[in-house]
Design a protein around this motif. Structure first.
Motif, short mmCIF file in Angstrom:
data_model
loop_
_atom_site.label_atom_id
_atom_site.label_comp_id
_atom_site.label_asym_id
_atom_site.label_seq_id
_atom_site.Cartn_x
_atom_site.Cartn_y
_atom_site.Cartn_z
N LYS A 57 -2.03 -5.16 -3.57
CA LYS A 57 -2.59 -3.89 -4.03
C LYS A 57 -1.86 -2.76 -3.31
CE LYS A 57 -7.15 -5.76 -5.12
NZ LYS A 57 -8.60 -5.79 -4.77
N LEU A 58 -1.37 -1.79 -4.08
CA LEU A 58 -0.60 -0.69 -3.51
C LEU A 58 -1.53 0.30 -2.81
CD1 LEU A 58 2.22 0.67 -3.28
CD2 LEU A 58 1.65 1.90 -5.39
N LYS A 59 -1.27 0.54 -1.53
CA LYS A 59 -2.06 1.49 -0.77
C LYS A 59 -1.40 2.86 -0.72
CE LYS A 59 -4.20 2.33 3.75
NZ LYS A 59 -5.45 2.79 3.15
N GLU A 60 -0.07 2.89 -0.64
CA GLU A 60 0.63 4.17 -0.49
C GLU A 60 2.05 4.02 -1.03
OE1 GLU A 60 -0.36 6.60 3.07
OE2 GLU A 60 1.77 6.41 3.50
N ARG A 61 2.56 5.11 -1.64
CA ARG A 61 3.92 5.08 -2.18
C ARG A 61 4.54 6.48 -2.05
NH1 ARG A 61 4.35 2.69 -7.96
NH2 ARG A 61 4.95 0.77 -6.85
N HIS A 62 5.81 6.52 -1.63
CA HIS A 62 6.53 7.78 -1.48
C HIS A 62 7.85 7.67 -2.25
CE1 HIS A 62 3.79 9.09 1.71
NE2 HIS A 62 3.84 7.83 2.12
N LEU A 63 8.08 8.62 -3.16
CA LEU A 63 9.22 8.53 -4.05
C LEU A 63 10.27 9.61 -3.77
CD1 LEU A 63 7.28 7.94 -7.39
CD2 LEU A 63 8.43 6.21 -5.98
N LEU A 64 11.52 9.26 -4.03
CA LEU A 64 12.63 10.21 -3.99
C LEU A 64 12.78 10.89 -5.34
CD1 LEU A 64 15.12 7.90 -2.11
CD2 LEU A 64 14.59 10.23 -1.35
N ASP A 65 13.23 12.14 -5.32
CA ASP A 65 13.51 12.88 -6.54
C ASP A 65 14.65 12.19 -7.30
OD1 ASP A 65 14.51 14.74 -8.44
OD2 ASP A 65 13.81 16.43 -7.23
N PRO A 66 14.48 11.90 -8.59
CA PRO A 66 15.55 11.26 -9.35
C PRO A 66 16.87 12.04 -9.31
CG PRO A 66 13.51 11.20 -10.60
CD PRO A 66 13.25 12.06 -9.40
#
Length: 244
Positions: A77-86
């Protein structure tokens, strides 16, 4: 120090050069778990390539993947996610292409190695990486990327560079895990070998550098254990957790 959580990098740390967990390391992890000490893999790998190890070790709490880009529970189960700008990912890919370096990019759905999508904006991006034995190329890439204040630059080997969103690293993810478990970073023993481990080693109650670690890691660690091929993780667990 009352250690309640052991945070382990994988490559060059928990795993030997055959990408295996030694019997000695496995035994010491099992003994720590039996003492109700949590063991968390904190790795640059994505979920698919680290989960089988966590499962085989009978870990029961969280997984920190992509250098802190994601935090998962052991039941996925995903608790946290941080994404880069495409757009940043595309810019970095083009820089690497111009330097004739193969990029390794991690999106939420797959790993891209030496190839690119038709449209970067149709994917969610977790991490960018490049590898080269040409230090001049690596230095050029780092110099170019250092102008962007929304990027977190690190490495997992002396011959590579890895990029996450600014402020996203293993230490920040560990702080989130500690909050969820009701403990503090003072209760953590963290072990690693590369620059992507340095912040968690600095902020942990006990920071352990591997015998094969980069010198910068050894310089900030509280303790230098044996190498990853000589069961350094198990020996550190024995010293700081099991003998207490």
């Amino acid at each position: 120090m009352d250690i309640k959580l052991i945070a382990l990098d994988m490559d060059g740390t928990l795993l030997n050069c055959d990408e295996a967990v030694s019997d000695f390391n496995r035994e010491k992890i099992a003994e720590a778990l039996a003492k109700d000490v949590q063991v968390v893999l904190s790795t640059g790998r994505w979920l698919g390539s680290c989960y089988p190890y966590a499962e085989s070790l009978n870990l029961s709490s969280f997984l920190i993947t992509c250098n802190g880009g994601e935090i998962w529970t052991i039941d996925k189960k995903l608790k946290e996610r941080h994404l880069l700008d495409p757009q940043r990912i595309q810019m970095m890919w083009e820089l690497a292409e111009g330097l004739r370096m193969h990029a390794r990019m991690v999106s939420t759905d797959r790993i891209w190695f030496g190839e690119r999508p038709d449209d970067f904006s149709t994917h969610e991006w977790l991490k960018f990486g490049c590898e080269s034995h040409d230090t001049e190329k690596l230095d050029t890439l780092v110099k170019e990327l250092s102008h962007y204040d929304d990027l977190e630059l690190t490495n997992s080997l002396p011959i590579n560079i890895e990029v996450n969103p600014k402020g996203v690293h293993k230490a920040s993810a560990l702080e989130t895990v500690c909050d969820a478990l009701g403990i503090t970073m003072e209760n953590v023993m963290a072990a690693g070998d590369s620059l992507n481990d340095i912040k968690m080693i600095q902020e942990a109650g006990v920071g352990v550098a591997m015998g094969n670690a980069q010198e910068a890691i050894k310089n900030v660690a509280d303790y230098v254990t044996d190498t990853n091929n000589q069961h350094g993780v198990g020996k550190a667990i024995d010293k700081f957790v099991l003998s207490k």
